[in-house]
Write a protein that holds these residues in place. Structure first.
Motif, short mmCIF file in Angstrom:
data_model
loop_
_atom_site.label_atom_id
_atom_site.label_comp_id
_atom_site.label_asym_id
_atom_site.label_seq_id
_atom_site.Cartn_x
_atom_site.Cartn_y
_atom_site.Cartn_z
N ARG A 51 34.82 37.22 3.18
CA ARG A 51 35.68 37.95 2.27
C ARG A 51 35.87 39.38 2.76
NH1 ARG A 51 32.57 33.97 0.57
NH2 ARG A 51 33.45 32.54 -0.96
N MET A 120 40.04 49.95 2.20
CA MET A 120 40.62 50.07 0.86
C MET A 120 40.97 51.52 0.47
SD MET A 120 41.84 48.36 -1.54
CE MET A 120 41.28 46.68 -1.37
N PRO B 298 33.24 47.05 2.34
CA PRO B 298 32.50 46.00 1.65
C PRO B 298 33.36 44.75 1.52
CG PRO B 298 33.36 47.57 0.07
CD PRO B 298 33.78 48.06 1.43
N PRO B 299 32.73 43.61 1.23
CA PRO B 299 33.52 42.40 1.02
C PRO B 299 34.38 42.54 -0.22
CG PRO B 299 31.24 42.02 0.42
CD PRO B 299 31.29 43.37 1.05
N SER B 300 35.47 41.78 -0.28
CA SER B 300 36.29 41.82 -1.48
C SER B 300 36.87 40.43 -1.72
CB SER B 300 37.39 42.85 -1.35
OG SER B 300 38.36 42.41 -0.44
N PHE B 335 32.67 41.44 -6.90
CA PHE B 335 33.40 42.38 -6.04
C PHE B 335 34.34 43.26 -6.86
CE2 PHE B 335 33.08 38.81 -2.74
CZ PHE B 335 31.80 39.19 -2.42
N ALA B 339 36.25 49.12 -5.32
CA ALA B 339 37.65 49.51 -5.34
C ALA B 339 38.50 48.29 -4.99
CB ALA B 339 37.88 50.63 -4.32
N PRO B 340 39.69 48.16 -5.52
CA PRO B 340 40.36 49.13 -6.38
C PRO B 340 40.09 48.93 -7.88
CG PRO B 340 41.89 47.38 -5.85
CD PRO B 340 40.58 47.02 -5.19
N HIS B 517 51.90 53.09 -3.34
CA HIS B 517 50.77 52.16 -3.23
C HIS B 517 50.16 51.76 -4.58
CE1 HIS B 517 50.47 54.81 0.56
NE2 HIS B 517 51.36 53.87 0.75
N SER B 518 50.92 51.90 -5.65
CA SER B 518 50.46 51.42 -6.96
C SER B 518 50.09 49.95 -6.88
CB SER B 518 51.58 51.53 -8.00
OG SER B 518 51.78 52.84 -8.36
N ILE B 520 48.91 48.25 -4.49
CA ILE B 520 47.61 48.02 -3.86
C ILE B 520 46.49 48.37 -4.84
CG2 ILE B 520 46.05 48.82 -2.02
CD1 ILE B 520 48.57 49.17 -0.28
N ARG B 521 46.70 49.43 -5.61
CA ARG B 521 45.67 49.84 -6.57
C ARG B 521 45.50 48.81 -7.68
NH1 ARG B 521 48.07 54.75 -5.37
NH2 ARG B 521 49.39 54.74 -7.21
N GLY B 524 44.62 44.95 -4.50
CA GLY B 524 43.52 44.96 -3.53
C GLY B 524 43.49 43.74 -2.64
N CYS B 525 44.57 42.98 -2.60
CA CYS B 525 44.62 41.78 -1.76
C CYS B 525 44.53 42.19 -0.29
CB CYS B 525 45.92 41.03 -2.01
SG CYS B 525 46.07 39.53 -1.04
N PRO B 526 43.70 41.49 0.49
CA PRO B 526 43.59 41.84 1.91
C PRO B 526 44.92 41.75 2.67
CG PRO B 526 41.89 40.27 1.31
CD PRO B 526 42.80 40.39 0.13
#
Lengths: 507, 608
Positions: A51, A120, B298-300, B335, B339-340, B517-518, B520-521, B524-526
Motif C-alpha cells: 500500500r 502526500m 507511510p503506507p496508505s 491508514f 494524511a490526508p 489540489h482540493s 487530493i486532500r 489521497g488516492c495513489p
C-alpha cells in the motif's frame, strides 16, 4: 581462518515503494547468483508496503562457488556505511537511502531514477509543495562514490514494462556483480512472467547506465515559439514596445487572452499592461519583477475560468485527441468521455448578462426553482450528440461574455488591483510586487474560488489599511493562506499582525 | 506457538509481552538463529521439547527472517502418533490437568519441580543452545552471550571490526541462546567459568536474561562480571551499528588489544559517530546523514480502495458539523489516521474500535463519537466487545463496520461475511443480521461506498439523528486489491474472446485544473498525483490521474459532492463494440467534428 584474506559479500540495498517490483528485483538477483553457483540471501520488511509505503529490500551475494557443508552468515539488514550498491526506484527514495547512511563515498554505487513520485504532503499543498529535485539529487551525488541518475521510469514506460526490470539492467551494467549480462537476462527468463517486455526494459536500463547522463528533459520554457499568423501584429508590438526580458511572458499573455476572447481582447491586455511596464522602467529597479509578474497575473485574471470557457476547452478537437492519447485508445475501440460538472445557481447567473443575472439572484420563485434543479452534480458525455450540443451552446456564451455578471465583477476587482499596484509601486516597489502575486490566491471553482477570493480580499484590506504593511508581511500572509484549507494559519498570522499594528499605533 | 513479534523496523507488534508471559506462565520461548536450517530444527526440537516437558513452547520469528530467502534440507513428513480424530474419538480425561482448584495449586509445584527441570535437561542434552569457541578464543578472557535471533547481526558487527569472518568463526567465544526461556543455569556457569567478563546482547527491556545471569553468577559464587544494558541501549532495535558501539565499549574495558585487530572501514566508522538526528519523534536515530527534503512515506489506501470514500464522507460531514472523536481499529482503515484524512485518535486492538471508545458514553454530550472496525475485526470480537456492549450500555454513538469482503490487511483471507464461495468454510453471512440480532435498531448499509452522496448522508444522519441508541453503519464494497486480482485477468480473457468489455478510468484536464489540489486532500488516492503545470504562466503544479487508475469513481463523486472543479472526466474504453454502437459513434463524430472545426478557427495555441 582469519589469516586468509577474508572474503566479503557484495551488499545491495533496493529502496522502492510498494507495488514497484522491488521484491521481484531482489529475487532476480538471488536467482542469478545461485545459478552462478554463489551464495545469496535476500530479505525485506514489506509489512503493508504494497500500500505504497517506502520499503528496503536487501540482498547479499557471496561471490564464490558454494562448498558443501559450509554456509556463510549473512546479515539480514544493511549496515550504514557498508553497502556496495543502492538502487532507488525514485528520487526521494535515493535521498532516503542517503539519510539512512546507506550511501557512502568509500564504496557505494548509487543507481537512482530521476523521476518523482510525490509524497502526500507535496501533493496536498494548496500551492506548490514539491521538494526541489535538485536538492534530493545533490544529497545522492554528494554521498555516493559513483552516482548514476537516469529517468528509469520513462524507460520502463516506453518498453511497456515495470521499473524493476529497467533497474536490473542498470545493475548488470554497473558490473559490481561478477558475471555477464547473459546471467542476468536468463534470471528474467526463468522468472517466466512478461519475459519479452522485461528483457526489453532490461536492455533499456543497461544501455542507459552505459550512456552519458541523458540531458534532463527541457522544462516548460517560455521561449517555445508558437507563432500564429493572426497574432503577428500583436507580437510585433510586444517585441517593439516591451523589454526583451519579459517579452516571453507578455507573448504568452497575448496568446492566452486572444484564445480566451479575441484579438481585440489581447490588444486590450497590452494596453492595460503598458503603463505598469512604463512605471517599472521609470522606477529603474533591476530585473523587471513588477512588470513580469503583472504580465503573468493580469493575463491569468483576464482569462478567469467561467462556464463558457470550461465548456469550450472541453469540446476542442485537440482535447479529444489528448484524452485519446492518455488512455491509448486503439482503432478497434470506442472512447467515451464523461464530464463531471456541478453548475450552481451562482454560475448560471454569472453567465447571464449583468442585469438579468442580478435580477435572477434577487428573484424569488425563479431563483428557488433553479436552486432546486442545481442541487446535484451532473455527468455530461461530450462524446454523445446531446452532451456535445449542450456544451456547444454554453460555449457560445463567449459571444456576450464581456457583458456577463461575472465579467463585470471580475473586471472591477482586477481594475482595483491594477490601480492599487501602480499606486503602491511608487512608494514601495517590493510591496507592489507582493500585491501582484496575491492574485495567485484566486483560483479554482466553487467553494475553492470563494475561499481564495476571500483570503485575497482579507490581505488587500490589510494592505489598504491605515498602518503600513510590509512586503515581507504580505508574503507571509500569502503563504499562510496557502498553508491550510481551514484558514487557521492565516487567522493566526493575521492576529499577530493586527496586534503588532495596534501596538505600533499606540506607540 | 509461532510469534509474529519483533523489536525492529516494520514490526507492527513490538516484542514486549511474550518474554514476560513465558516467564510468568512457565512456557518455553525459542528464539533461534535466523538461518533456515536452524529455524527448521528449532520447530522440530520445539515439539520434542514440548513433549519432553509437557509444556507449550513458543517460537519467535523476526520480521526480516520471515522474508528471508534461504535453504534447508527437508525431511519426510511424519504422521502424528495421536491425531485430532483420535482426540475426538478416544477422549482422555484428567481433571488434575484442568485449571480448577485445587489442581491449579498442584500445577504450581509441578511446573517448578518437574516440568522446568525436564525442559532444561532436554535443552542441555539436545544442545539447543550453542557455544561457538575455538582454541583461539579460550584465553581471551571475554565472552559474548546473545539471543539466537540476533546472531547474524552480531557476526556482521564482529566481521566489520575484524573479529569474525563470513563463515561465523570469531575471535570471541559466543554463547547463542536459541532458547531464551528458560535460562539453563549450568550452561551459563560453564561459560562464565571460562570467561570472566561477559557481555549479554539482549534486545528489549526489561533485561530479563541479564538479570537472570546476574543471579546465576551470584549464586554460583563466580567472580565473572556480567554486562548488558549498561553498555547497550535500553530501547530499540539492536542493529549492527548499535552492537558495534556496545562491543567496543566492552572490549575497551576488558580486552583493548582486540579492538586493534583491524581498522573499521571509513564508511562504517563515519556512521558510528554519535550523530543522531531524530527524523520523527517515534523513530529516533533514523537519519544518519543529511538529506534535506526527505519526507516520510507511510503506507496508505490502495488505488481505488473502497474505504477511502468513507473517510472522505466523514471529512465532508465534519466540515458541516465539526470535529468528532474517532476511535480506529487495526486494519487498512487505520491508514485514515495519516494524511490526508487525519482521522483516529486511538487504536486499541483488532476489532476493538468500538470498545476503545466505549467509555466515551455520557448522557447529554453534544456530539457523538465515531468508531471504526473492519469486517475481520467485527467477527474477531467487535460484534460482542463493540456492538453488543454499546447496546447493553445504551451508547448513543456511531459504529462503522467496513465490510470489504476479506481480512484485507493480512492478504485477503475469507471471513464469515465474505462474498466468495468457499468449499471449506461458511461464507456469505450477513453482518447486518448479526448486528440486528444484538438489538441495534438504527442500521444503515451503504452497499456501494463509492456513492459518496449516500455515504455522506448516512454519516450525517447517524451523527445528527434524534434516535437514541447505538448507530451502526455498514460500508460495503469489495477490497480493490483483491477485486483487481480477480477481475483483470478475466477482462483480458473476455477481450481476447471478442466480447464487449468496457474499461474505465479518470482523467483531469490540464487546462482547467488550477492547481489547488482540493481533490487530493479529499481523496489521497495513489493514482491521483501532481505534475508540472504545462501552462507557462501558472506556477502551481496541476493534478493528474496516473495510468494506474482503476476508475473507482471517487474522484468524480468528490468533485460533485464538494463542488470542486470541472476538470475531472471519466473515460470509457469500449473493446469489441457492437456494430450499431460503431455506426452511431460515426454519425455523432461527423457532426461534432464539423462543430469542432468551427471552434478551432477561434483557437490560439497558448500552452506548450
Amino acid at each position: 581462518m582469519l589469516r586468509e584474506v577474508p572474503i566479503k559479500p557484495i551488499k545491495i540495498a533496493i529502496l522502492a515503494m510498494g507495488g514497484e517490483g522491488g521484491g521481484v528485483l531482489a529475487d532476480w538477483i538471488v536467482d542469478a547468483a545461485e545459478v552462478q553457483g554463489c551464495y545469496a540471501l535476500s530479505t525485506s520488511v514489506p509489512g503493508v508496503a504494497q500500500r505504497t509505503g517506502a520499503t528496503i529490500y536487501y540482498v547479499e551475494v557471496l561471490p564464490m562457488a558454494r562448498e558443501a557443508g559450509r554456509t556463510p552468515v549473512f546479515s539480514l539488514m544493511p549496515t550504514p556505511g557498508d553497502v556496495d550498491v543502492v538502487i532507488a526506484s525514485e528520487l526521494m527514495e535515493s535521498a532516503r537511502a542517503v539519510q539512512r547512511g546507506l550511501v557512502t563515498p568509500d564504496k557505494t554505487t548509487l543507481i537512482t531514477s530521476s523521476h518523482r513520485v510525490y509524497a502526500m504532503p507535496e501533493k496536498m499543498a494548496m500551492g506548490d509543495g514539491r521538494v526541489p529535485s535538485e536538492q534530493l539529487l545533490e544529497a545522492g551525488r554528494k554521498a555516493a562514490r559513483h552516482c548514476v541518475v537516469r529517468d528509469f521510469s520513462r524507460l520502463a514506460e516506453s518498453s511497456g514494462s515495470v521499473i524493476s526490470a529497467v533497474l536490473f539492467g542498470a545493475l548488470a551494467a554497473a558490473e559490481v556483480l561478477p558475471w555477464g549480462r547473459q546471467a542476468f537476462e536468463s534470471a528474467i527468463e526463468r522468472g517466466g512472467v512478461g519475459v519479452s517486455a522485461s528483457l526489453k526494459a532490461f536492455a533499456a536500463g543497461f544501455d542507459a547506465y552505459r550512456d552519458d547522463e541523458s540531458p534532463s528533459p527541457p522544462l516548460t520554457k517560455l521561449t517555445r515559439d508558437l507563432e500564429d499568423p493572426r497574432l503577428r501584429e500583436l507580437l510585433q508590438r510586444v517585441r517593439n514596445d516591451f523589454p526583451a526580458d519579459i517579452a516571453d511572458v507578455v507573448a504568452h499573455g497575448v496568446r492566452r487572452t486572444a484564445d480566451y476572447q479575441d484579438l481585440a481582447y489581447a490588444a486590450e491586455y497590452l494596453n492595460r499592461l503598458a503603463p505598469v511596464v512604463a512605471l517599472d522602467k521609470q522606477l529603474g529597479v533591476e530585473g523587471w519583477r513588477l512588470a513580469r509578474e503583472t504580465a503573468r497575473y493580469l493575463a491569468l485574471w483576464m482569462t478567469f475560468e467561467d462556464t463558457a470557457r470550461v465548456a469550450e476547452l472541453k469540446l476542442r478537437a485537440s482535447r479529444f485527441q489528448r484524452v485519446g492519447r492518455e488512455v491509448q485508445v486503439s482503432q478497434q475501440q470506442l472512447m467515451h468521455i464523461n464530464e463531471y460538472f456541478h453548475p450552481r445557481l451562482q454560475e448560471i447567473a454569472d453567465m447571464l448578462p449583468q442585469g438579468l443575472g442580478r435580477w435572477l439572484m434577487a428573484s424569488g420563485t425563479p431563483r428557488a426553482l433553479l436552486e432546486r434543479v442545481t442541487q446535484q452534480g451532473r455527468v455530461v458525455r461530450t462524446t454523445s450528440l446531446t452532451g456535445f450540443l449542450m456544451l456547444y451552446v454554453v460555449a457560445g456564451c463567449r459571444g456576450f461574455r464581456r457583458k456577463s455578471l461575472r465579467y463585470v465583477r471580475e473586471n472591477e476587482a482586477m481594475q482595483a488591483w491594477m490601480s492599487r499596484v501602480t499606486r503602491i509601486a511608487r512608494v514601495d516597489y517590493a510591496l507592489a510586487c507582493e500585491v501582484v502575486e496575491c492574485q495567485r490566491l484566486i483560483k479554482g471553482y466553487g467553494d475553492t474560488h470563494a475561499r481564495g477570493l476571500s483570503n485575497y480580499e482579507t490581505i488587500m484590506s490589510l494592505v489598504e489599511g491605515r498602518t503600513r504593511t510590509t512586503a515581507d508581511q504580505v508574503r507571509e500572509l500569502r503563504d499562510a493562506a496557502l498553508a491550510d484549507e481551514s484558514g487557521q494559519k492565516l487567522a493566526r498570522v493575521l492576529e499577530t499582525l493586527v496586534s503588532r499594528h495596534a501596538e505600533e499605533a499606540c506607540a | 506457538m509461532i510469534l509474529g513479534e519483533d523489536y525492529g523496523e516494520g514490526s507492527s507488534i513490538i516484542q514486549e509481552r511474550s518474554h514476560a508471559f513465558a516467564m510468568k506462565s512457565q512456557m518455553w520461548l525459542l528464539d533461534p538463529r535466523p538461518s533456515h536450517g536452524a529455524l527448521v530444527d528449532a520447530v522440530q526440537k520445539g515439539f520434542e521439547l514440548s513433549e519432553a516437558s509437557r509444556t507449550p513452547v513458543m517460537l519467535t520469528m523476526r520480521v526480516r527472517t520471515c522474508h528471508a530467502h534461504g535453504h534447508f534440507i527437508a525431511q519426510d513428513n511424519v504422521r502424528p502418533s495421536f491425531t485430532l480424530k483420535d482426540a475426538i474419538e478416544n477422549p482422555r480425561r484428567g481433571v488434575e490437568r484442568m485449571a480448577l482448584a485445587p489442581a491449579t495449586f498442584a500445577h504450581e509445584h509441578e511446573k517448578v519441580h518437574e516440568r522446568w527441570p525436564a525442559a532444561t535437561r532436554f535443552i542441555r542434552e539436545q544442545g539447543l543452545n550453542e557455544v561457538f569457541e575455538s582454541p583461539d578464543t579460550v584465553g581471551c578472557g571475554v565472552g559474548l552471550m546473545v539471543q539466537g535471533g540476533l546472531y547474524n547481526t552480531l557476526i556482521r558487527a564482529l566481521e566489520l571490526m575484524g573479529l569474525a569472518d563470513i563463515w561465523g568463526s570469531a575471535r570471541l567465544p559466543i554463547y547463542v541462546m536459541n532458547v531464551v526461556y528458560p535460562v539453563v543455569d549450568e550452561e551459563v556457569v560453564d561459560f562464565c567459568l571460562k570467561y570472566p567478563a561477559v557481555l549479554m546482547l539482549e534486545e528489549g527491556q526489561p533485561e530479563f536474561i541479564e538479570q537472570t545471569l546476574q543471579t546465576v553468577v551470584a549464586r554460583a559464587d563466580l567472580e565473572t562480571r556480567i554486562h548488558g544494558k549498561d553498555m547497550l541501549p535500553r530501547a530499540g532495535e539492536y542493529t549492527t551499528l548499535v552492537m558495534m558501539k556496545g562491543i567496543r565499549k566492552f572490549l575497551q574495558r576488558y580486552a583493548p588489544a582486540l579492538l586493534e585487530m583491524a581498522p573499521v572501514d571509513s564508511g562504517v566508522a563515519a556512521m558510528l559517530a554519535p550523530k543522531v538526528i531524530p527524523l520523527i519523534p517515534s523513530m529516533p536515530g533514523v537519519a544518519l546523514q543529511e538529506a534535506p527534503g526527505v519526507l516520510p512515506r507511510p503506507p496508505s489506501f490502495c488505488t481505488g480502495c473502497p474505504e477511502r470514500p468513507l473517510f472522505t464522507a466523514i471529512k465532508l460531514v465534519e466540515r458541516e458539523i465539526g470535529k468528532h472523536y474517532v476511535s480506529a481499529d487495526i486494519g487498512c482503515h487505520q491508514f485514515a489516521a495519516l494524511a490526508p484524512f487525519d482521522f483516529g485518535a486511538t487504536s486499541m486492538g483488532y476489532g476493538l474500535g468500538a470498545a476503545g471508545a466505549a467509555a466515551l458514553n455520557v448522557e447529554g454530550a453534544g456530539r457523538r463519537t465515531i468508531s471504526v472496525m473492519g469486517d475481520g475485526g467485527f467477527w474477531h470480537n467487535g460484534l460482542t466487545s463493540g456492538v453488543g456492549n454499546a447496546v447493553f450500555n445504551k451508547s448513543d454513538n456511531l459504529i462503522v463496520v467496513v465490510d470489504n469482503g476479506y481480512s484485507a490487511a493480512t492478504g485477503g483471507q475469507d471471513i464469515l461475511s465474505s462474498r466468495a464461495k468457499n468449499d471449506k468454510r461458511t461464507t456469505k453471512m450477513s453482518i447486518e443480521g448479526a448486528v440486528r440480532g444484538t438489538g441495534v435498531n438504527w442500521i444503515r448499509t451503504v452497499s456501494n461506498t463509492y456513492n459518496l452522496k449516500k455515504m455522506k448522508a448516512a454519516v450525517r444522519e447517524a451523527l445528527t439523528t434524534s434516535d437514541r441508541g447505538p448507530k451502526v453503519l455498514i460500508a460495503q464494497s469489495e477490497c480493490m486489491l483483491n477485486k483487481q486480482r480477480r477481475v483483470k485477468p478475466l477482462m483480458r480473457k473476455q477481450i481476447a474472446q471478442g466480447e464487449r468489455v468496457v474499461t474505465e478510468r479518470f482523467g483531469i484536464d490540464s487546462d482547467t485544473c488550477t492547481g489547488d489540489h482540493s481533490c487530493i486532500r479529499l481523496s489521497g488516492c495513489p493514482s491521483l498525483s501532481i505534475r508540472p503545470n504545462p501552462d507557462p504562466l501558472r506556477k502551481d503544479p496541476i493534478a493528474v490521474v496516473q495510468s494506474s487508475c482503476v476508475g473507482c469513481g471517487l474522484c468524480g463523486e468528490v468533485s460533485h459532492a464538494a463542488v470542486l472543479c470541472p476538470s475531472f472526466y471519466r473515460t470509457e474504453l469500449v473493446s469489441n463494440p457492437s456494430r450499431g454502437e460503431r455506426l452511431w459513434a460515426r454519425i455523432t463524430s461527423v457532426i461534432t467534428t464539423l462543430l469542432q472545426r468551427r471552434l478551432a478557427a477561434r483557437e490560439f495555441v497558448h500552452v506548450a
